[in-house]
Structure formats: structure tokens, C-alpha cells
Design a protein around this motif. Structure first.
Motif, PDB file in Angstrom:
ATOM      1  N   PHE A  70      -1.920  -8.973 -67.392  1.00 52.23           N
ATOM      2  CA  PHE A  70      -1.791 -10.170 -68.225  1.00 52.23           C
ATOM      3  C   PHE A  70      -2.466 -11.368 -67.550  1.00 52.23           C
ATOM      4  N   ALA A  71      -2.211 -11.557 -66.245  1.00 50.89           N
ATOM      5  CA  ALA A  71      -2.794 -12.690 -65.518  1.00 50.89           C
ATOM      6  C   ALA A  71      -4.313 -12.592 -65.472  1.00 50.89           C
ATOM      7  N   LEU A  72      -4.844 -11.398 -65.288  1.00 55.18           N
ATOM      8  CA  LEU A  72      -6.293 -11.219 -65.268  1.00 55.18           C
ATOM      9  C   LEU A  72      -6.897 -11.548 -66.634  1.00 55.18           C
ATOM     10  N   GLY A  73      -6.281 -11.049 -67.702  1.00 58.09           N
ATOM     11  CA  GLY A  73      -6.774 -11.353 -69.043  1.00 58.09           C
ATOM     12  C   GLY A  73      -6.701 -12.839 -69.362  1.00 58.09           C
ATOM     13  N   PHE A  74      -5.607 -13.474 -68.957  1.00 58.75           N
ATOM     14  CA  PHE A  74      -5.451 -14.910 -69.174  1.00 58.75           C
ATOM     15  C   PHE A  74      -6.538 -15.683 -68.427  1.00 58.75           C
ATOM     16  N   GLY A  75      -6.758 -15.329 -67.168  1.00 63.26           N
ATOM     17  CA  GLY A  75      -7.769 -16.019 -66.371  1.00 63.26           C
ATOM     18  C   GLY A  75      -9.176 -15.856 -66.923  1.00 63.26           C
ATOM     19  N   LEU A  76      -9.507 -14.653 -67.363  1.00 66.35           N
ATOM     20  CA  LEU A  76     -10.838 -14.417 -67.926  1.00 66.35           C
ATOM     21  C   LEU A  76     -11.046 -15.202 -69.220  1.00 66.35           C
ATOM     22  N   ARG A  77     -10.010 -15.290 -70.035  1.00 67.36           N
ATOM     23  CA  ARG A  77     -10.134 -16.049 -71.277  1.00 67.36           C
ATOM     24  C   ARG A  77     -10.229 -17.549 -71.019  1.00 67.36           C
ATOM     25  N   ARG A  78      -9.477 -18.040 -70.051  1.00 71.23           N
ATOM     26  CA  ARG A  78      -9.573 -19.468 -69.722  1.00 71.23           C
ATOM     27  C   ARG A  78     -10.946 -19.798 -69.153  1.00 71.23           C
ATOM     28  N   ARG A  79     -11.488 -18.907 -68.339  1.00 74.34           N
ATOM     29  CA  ARG A  79     -12.814 -19.127 -67.770  1.00 74.34           C
ATOM     30  C   ARG A  79     -13.890 -19.124 -68.853  1.00 74.34           C
ATOM     31  N   ALA A  80     -13.646 -18.363 -69.925  1.00 72.03           N
ATOM     32  CA  ALA A  80     -14.603 -18.304 -71.039  1.00 72.03           C
ATOM     33  C   ALA A  80     -14.503 -19.524 -71.947  1.00 72.03           C
ATOM     34  N   GLY A  81     -13.536 -20.415 -71.686  1.00 71.49           N
ATOM     35  CA  GLY A  81     -13.446 -21.644 -72.461  1.00 71.49           C
ATOM     36  C   GLY A  81     -12.431 -21.646 -73.580  1.00 71.49           C
ATOM     37  N   HIS A  82     -11.577 -20.632 -73.633  1.00 75.78           N
ATOM     38  CA  HIS A  82     -10.541 -20.599 -74.664  1.00 75.78           C
ATOM     39  C   HIS A  82      -9.409 -21.553 -74.300  1.00 75.78           C
ATOM     40  N   SER A  83      -8.651 -21.968 -75.306  1.00 74.42           N
ATOM     41  CA  SER A  83      -7.497 -22.827 -75.060  1.00 74.42           C
ATOM     42  C   SER A  83      -6.395 -22.002 -74.389  1.00 74.42           C
TER      43      SER A  83
END
Length: 103
Positions: A70-83
Motif C-alpha cells: 500500500f505504501a509503495l503504491g501510494f508513494g508512486l501515485r503521489r510522485r506521479a502528481g496525483h492528489s
């Protein structure tokens, strides 16, 4: 990425797509969970089985694996510019979706 487009079905993949509304609309957390009932039940069932058959420590290891994914997916999405909201929904849906890929 514009905030009004971040929480759409295009960015949040849910395992059971029949519960998703048609088109790109804002999703609620309830829709993400309702669309992921089977993977959630599988994760809980495996955790209960591991707890009773092996050891509660193994259940903690399994929970840690889920949390790391979950933390990895969250971090990758935040790095991609998602809210943050889209990142939470997408990380949860992504972990549940990818964990059911073998079924």
C-alpha cells in the motif's frame, strides 16, 4: 493533473468493475471497497488461516506485506502528481487488484 479529474475510474482500478458507474466520474471510497469485496475477503481469510494454523507473528508479517505494498503504491501515485485522495484510493484498489491477479 487537475484535482477534478484525479478521482476518476481512469486512475483507480477496482477488481470488480460491475459496481463502477459508467464514464469518468468521481468515485467514493465506498465504491472502491464495494468493488473490492472479494479481494478483501481473500486477504482476511488468508490472515485468519495463517493466524490459527501457524502463529500470530506470521499474521503480522502478512499485514506488513499488505502495508508495504500500500505504501509503495501510494508513494508512486503521489510522485506521479496525483492528489492524496486519489493516491489512497488508487493504492488500495491497486494492491487488492494485483493480489487477485493469480485468481
Amino acid at each position: 493533473m487537475q484535482p477534478e479529474h484525479c478521482g476518476t475510474r481512469n486512475h483507480i482500478e477496482v477488481w470488480n468493475e460491475r459496481v463502477l458507474p459508467p464514464g469518468a466520474v468521481q468515485l467514493r471510497f465506498r465504491a472502491v471497497l464495494r468493488g473490492s469485496l472479494l479481494p478483501i475477503l481473500v486477504w482476511v481469510g488468508i490472515a485468519c488461516f495463517v493466524h490459527f494454523v501457524y502463529d500470530p507473528v506470521m499474521t503480522a508479517v502478512l499485514s506488513g506485506l499488505f502495508a508495504c505494498s500500500f505504501a509503495l503504491g501510494f508513494g508512486l501515485r503521489r510522485r506521479a502528481g496525483h492528489s492524496a485522495r486519489c493516491s489512497i484510493y488508487g493504492a488500495l484498489g491497486g494492491v487488492l487488484d494485483k493480489s487477485m491477479a493469480g485468481f
